[in-house]
Write a protein that holds these residues in place. Structure first.
Motif, PDB file in Angstrom:
ATOM      1  N   ARG A 106     -22.043 -24.640  64.222  1.00 16.59           N
ATOM      2  CA  ARG A 106     -21.578 -24.215  62.903  1.00 16.59           C
ATOM      3  C   ARG A 106     -21.952 -25.309  61.904  1.00 16.59           C
ATOM      4  NH1 ARG A 106     -21.075 -22.449  58.859  1.00 16.59           N
ATOM      5  NH2 ARG A 106     -19.392 -21.381  57.810  1.00 16.59           N
ATOM      6  N   VAL A 107     -22.600 -24.895  60.826  1.00 19.89           N
ATOM      7  CA  VAL A 107     -23.019 -25.872  59.817  1.00 19.89           C
ATOM      8  C   VAL A 107     -22.011 -25.890  58.665  1.00 19.89           C
ATOM      9  CG1 VAL A 107     -24.818 -26.535  58.190  1.00 19.89           C
ATOM     10  CG2 VAL A 107     -25.440 -25.536  60.384  1.00 19.89           C
ATOM     11  N   VAL A 108     -21.598 -27.082  58.267  1.00 17.03           N
ATOM     12  CA  VAL A 108     -20.739 -27.226  57.092  1.00 17.03           C
ATOM     13  C   VAL A 108     -21.424 -28.159  56.096  1.00 17.03           C
ATOM     14  CG1 VAL A 108     -18.485 -27.903  56.204  1.00 17.03           C
ATOM     15  CG2 VAL A 108     -18.686 -27.004  58.514  1.00 17.03           C
ATOM     16  N   ASP A 109     -21.654 -27.655  54.901  1.00 12.08           N
ATOM     17  CA  ASP A 109     -22.165 -28.491  53.820  1.00 12.08           C
ATOM     18  C   ASP A 109     -20.951 -29.089  53.127  1.00 12.08           C
ATOM     19  OD1 ASP A 109     -22.906 -29.459  51.355  1.00 12.08           O
ATOM     20  OD2 ASP A 109     -24.257 -27.802  50.876  1.00 12.08           O
ATOM     21  N   GLU A 122     -29.831 -28.485  54.184  1.00 10.31           N
ATOM     22  CA  GLU A 122     -29.656 -27.071  54.542  1.00 10.31           C
ATOM     23  C   GLU A 122     -31.008 -26.393  54.719  1.00 10.31           C
ATOM     24  OE1 GLU A 122     -27.423 -28.623  52.538  1.00 10.31           O
ATOM     25  OE2 GLU A 122     -26.121 -28.321  54.256  1.00 10.31           O
ATOM     26  N   LEU A 168     -32.410 -27.310  58.026  1.00  6.02           N
ATOM     27  CA  LEU A 168     -31.659 -26.673  59.109  1.00  6.02           C
ATOM     28  C   LEU A 168     -32.050 -25.198  59.214  1.00  6.02           C
ATOM     29  CD1 LEU A 168     -28.206 -28.369  58.500  1.00  6.02           C
ATOM     30  CD2 LEU A 168     -29.506 -28.489  60.636  1.00  6.02           C
ATOM     31  N   GLN A 169     -32.234 -24.564  58.062  1.00  6.29           N
ATOM     32  CA  GLN A 169     -32.690 -23.166  58.066  1.00  6.29           C
ATOM     33  C   GLN A 169     -34.070 -23.065  58.711  1.00  6.29           C
ATOM     34  OE1 GLN A 169     -32.642 -21.957  53.977  1.00  6.29           O
ATOM     35  NE2 GLN A 169     -30.415 -21.800  53.897  1.00  6.29           N
ATOM     36  N   PHE A 180     -26.963 -20.839  65.705  1.00  6.12           N
ATOM     37  CA  PHE A 180     -25.992 -21.012  64.638  1.00  6.12           C
ATOM     38  C   PHE A 180     -25.012 -19.851  64.662  1.00  6.12           C
ATOM     39  CE2 PHE A 180     -29.721 -23.306  62.817  1.00  6.12           C
ATOM     40  CZ  PHE A 180     -29.145 -24.566  62.825  1.00  6.12           C
ATOM     41  N   ALA A 202     -21.349 -17.990  62.830  1.00  8.34           N
ATOM     42  CA  ALA A 202     -20.792 -17.811  61.487  1.00  8.34           C
ATOM     43  C   ALA A 202     -19.385 -18.379  61.344  1.00  8.34           C
ATOM     44  CB  ALA A 202     -20.800 -16.334  61.125  1.00  8.34           C
ATOM     45  N   ALA A 258     -11.524 -28.852  53.127  1.00  3.01           N
ATOM     46  CA  ALA A 258     -12.213 -27.715  53.751  1.00  3.01           C
ATOM     47  C   ALA A 258     -12.912 -28.167  55.028  1.00  3.01           C
ATOM     48  CB  ALA A 258     -13.210 -27.105  52.771  1.00  3.01           C
ATOM     49  N   THR A 261     -12.038 -26.926  58.779  1.00  2.85           N
ATOM     50  CA  THR A 261     -13.074 -26.320  59.617  1.00  2.85           C
ATOM     51  C   THR A 261     -13.096 -27.017  60.974  1.00  2.85           C
ATOM     52  OG1 THR A 261     -14.373 -25.929  57.622  1.00  2.85           O
ATOM     53  CG2 THR A 261     -15.522 -25.711  59.703  1.00  2.85           C
TER      54      THR A 261
END
Lengths: 177, 503
Positions: free
Chosen positions: A48-51, A59, A62-63, A79, A81, A102, A106
């Motif tokens: 799970r990616v958190v910016d 990002e 990573l994409q 990845f 959701a 946040a 998470t």
């Protein structure tokens, strides 16, 4: 459409060979893993990616891991959701004060066992934004970090090397038991 | 209406060549400008705070010129522009958060960037200890069987954080309210007192996808303020980088929009082309995003014969592969069913908000800074600006398709006439306080940088306005009456920057 599908079958795939796992990163991880956790996860990881405040450069790279050149999923990495489905949190950016809670929430929502990978120079110590009133600091200032992948931004190959080191470490330990 | 104040208007070729004279206006003059904006006499390009003052950048599209109005404030209060002209509202709320300036008469006085989590309030103003904040009140929506769906700040995909508060009736969105500011890094304050090279570093990290455009706009502002003559070759190399950046973003986003309509093959195909652009950028300029390659005075990377061949081969490959993908998009009815008539934005809204980039051009706002507030080397290049009137997701996709073709053409034109010569001029402080304006068309729209330098060439004030400031509010309008499930599609077709907006 048929033409593209046919072409996909006929042509040599674009996907490139796997890079060598990143050895320093592998060593950095030794301490982070308990045997029981390794056994349970095998070679598959949900990420799970958190910016937490990045400029969006990390990002983009990573994409790019999902494009046919890097094809992350062939390594059992994918990845997801929701943090509730994740084994690994990838966190980017200097952590802004507006995102700190946040990020913490998470992290708390991610089930044990879990690992945190901090991605990018900002995620290490705030990078070029360190010292701002709006920045808490690096990711470590908010949640424990197991691995850091440097770069501004790290290119997809560096990201892949770091993540492969993570999986390989787990696989090797599980196999040697 | 009160008489308009006399402003010093500057044409585009002039404001990039010399320091920018801001016009001091009084309260009645300021109010008159706000009313003139509401009456569509000018377009608002930016509004920002300073210590003891507020400034507005205005664009007169007919005459292709720009002015900056500054009102000095004795008691930290100024007449709200937002009360007449909605596009100024969020900018005023941001100025209030950062400087403690009060827009008098403003309808919406909620904080914007300040979430009550900083240790100090008004960090660019008095900077006192933060007293904390009550919970943020979202705007109400009243009616039968409404429900709310809160989304974010942490989103499901690999994207930036922001909060979306949907009020829906069944599946249909009645109101979307955005709450941004999560990635506020305090760039304005970090800029204060910084050297030009540190400023360029920060500018290039304001919105990662537009690092070239930001570095260029910042450099333009510095070069204007200090009257630096940039070598011809540097201009051309900058444009090459800017067009590569545009190509990479458009290609990636066209694929991603289709993917949000569950057409994954397009994402795979487009991401291959995008990756090829990034690899070509790395081979030619030494970095996939060409970060830190544009610096005040010129560029820090040159293009050799091998690099030129790489770029020519890249353009050839895109020209070869791209048209059949466009055809695939245009011939896939199930995909068009999702994009046509979805997320419509009216011409009136894009005009009022001065929305730049494909968001404006897909709704009939015929503006591109490369043509209409022209800068070198685009004054010597042939550029067709695509415009459509339908204003939906499909129109935004088509504008980007046409812009991919234009960028390929521009890269070829640039390579065909690349003059030899130096890459960089030394940038020296002038011993005077100088101000400059930079304006560059990034892939997303026009980026405006206002820069004020002290006698030693250090930054007194730098404010960078991302195109997203005038696009985010229109996304709220675009989704109205659409179903929640189409939000990702609408959002991606805008692809506003969170980081560029939050600063």
């Amino acid at each position: 459409m048929r033409r593209f599908l046919l072409e996909g079958l006929m042509r040599k795939p674009l996907t490139e060979g796997a890079p060598e796992p990143w050895t320093e990163a592998r060593d950095e991880l030794v301490a982070a893993f308990a045997r029981a956790q390794r056994d349970r996860l095998g070679r598959s990881l949900s990420i799970r990616v958190v910016d937490a405040g990045s400029c969006n450069g990390c990002e983009l790279e990573l994409q790019a891991l999902g494009n046919p050149f890097y094809d992350l999923e062939r390594f059992g990495l994918h990845f997801v959701a929701s943090p509730r489905h994740a084994d690994v949190l990838i966190v980017t950016g200097p952590v802004t004060r507006n995102m700190a809670e946040a990020l913490r929430r998470t992290y708390d929502a991610t089930p044990e066992p879990k690992w945190v990978v901090a991605v990018g120079d900002c995620a290490k110590d705030g990078g070029c934004f360190a010292g701002s009133y709006a920045i808490v600091g690096g990711v470590e200032a908010v949640v424990p970090v197991d691995l850091h992948i440097p770069g501004c931004p790290p290119d997809p190959t560096s990201l892949l090397k770091g993540l492969l080191a993570l999986v390989e470490r787990m696989g090797a330990e599980a196999g040697s038991r | 209406m009160t008489k308009l104040p006399e402003l010093v208007w500057i044409r585009s070729r002039d404001f990039r060549a010399a320091a920018f004279p801001a016009t001091a206006v009084d309260r009645p003059g300021w109010v008159a400008l706000g009313q003139a904006l509401a009456a569509n006499r000018f377009t608002l390009m930016n509004l920002w705070g300073e210590v003891g003052a507020v400034c507005m950048a205005l664009h007169d599209p007919e005459a292709r010129r720009v002015a900056v109005a500054r009102i000095a404030l004795a008691k930290g209060k100024f007449p709200s522009v937002g009360v007449h002209h909605a596009p100024a509202q969020r900018l005023e709320r941001a100025a209030a958060d950062l400087f403690g300036l009060v827009p008098e008469g403003a309808g919406d006085t909620r904080p914007w960037l300040d979430h009550g989590r900083w240790e100090i309030a008004h960090p660019l103003g008095a900077g006192a200890a933060h007293p904390g904040q009550p919970p943020y009140p979202f705007l109400p929506a009243e009616g039968e069987s409404l429900h709310q769906v809160p989304v974010g700040p942490v989103h499901a995909g690999i994207i930036e954080p922001g909060h979306f508060r949907f009020t829906a009736q069944g599946e249909t969105v009645v109101r979307l309210e955005e709450r941004l500011g999560y990635v506020h890094k305090g760039i304005d304050r970090l800029m204060q007192g910084a050297s030009l090279s540190r400023g360029a570093e920060l500018a290039g990290r304001t919105s990662g996808d537009s690092t070239v455009a930001y570095a260029w706009a910042f450099s333009q502002a510095a070069e204007a303020a200090l009257s630096v003559a940039v070598p011809e070759r540097a201009f051309r190399l900058r444009a090459l980088m800017a067009e590569l950046e545009r190509l990479a973003n458009h290609l990636g986003d066209i694929g991603a929009i289709c993917n949000d309509a569950a057409f994954a093959m397009m994402l795979a195909q487009m991401s291959v082309l995008r990756e090829k652009v990034l690899r070509a950028a790395e081979r030619t300029f030494g970095h996939r995003f060409m970060r830190d390659r544009i610096v005040p005075g010129g560029v820090s990377a040159d293009l050799d014969a091998e690099g030129e061949a790489v770029l020519r081969a890249l353009v050839e490959e895109i020209r070869d592969r791209f048209p059949s993908l466009v055809e695939l998009y245009d011939n896939t009815a199930s995909l068009l069913d999702r994009t046509v008539a979805t997320g419509r934005v009216s011409h009136d809204l894009v005009r009022r908000f001065g929305a730049g980039g494909y968001v404006g051009r897909a709704s009939g706002r015929d503006f591109d800074a490369r043509r209409d507030l022209r800068y070198a080397p685009y004054d010597e290049l042939k550029l067709d600006v695509p415009v459509r009137d339908d204003g939906d997701v499909n129109a935004r996709v088509w504008v980007r398709i046409r812009e991919v073709e234009q960028s390929c053409s521009l890269i070829t034109q640039l390579l065909n006439a690349l003059p030899p010569g130096p890459l960089r001029t030394e940038v020296e402080p002038t011993g005077q306080v100088r101000e400059g304006l930079g304006l560059v068309e990034g892939f997303r729209g026009d980026i405006l940088v206002w820069l004020s330098l002290d006698t030693e060439g250090h930054i007194r004030r730098c404010h960078m306005r991302d195109p997203s400031w005038f696009q985010w509010p229109l996304l709220e309008a675009a989704i109205e009456g659409n179903i929640i499930a189409d939000f990702p599609l609408c959002n991606k077709s805008f692809n506003c920057s969170y980081s560029g907006h939050d600063l």
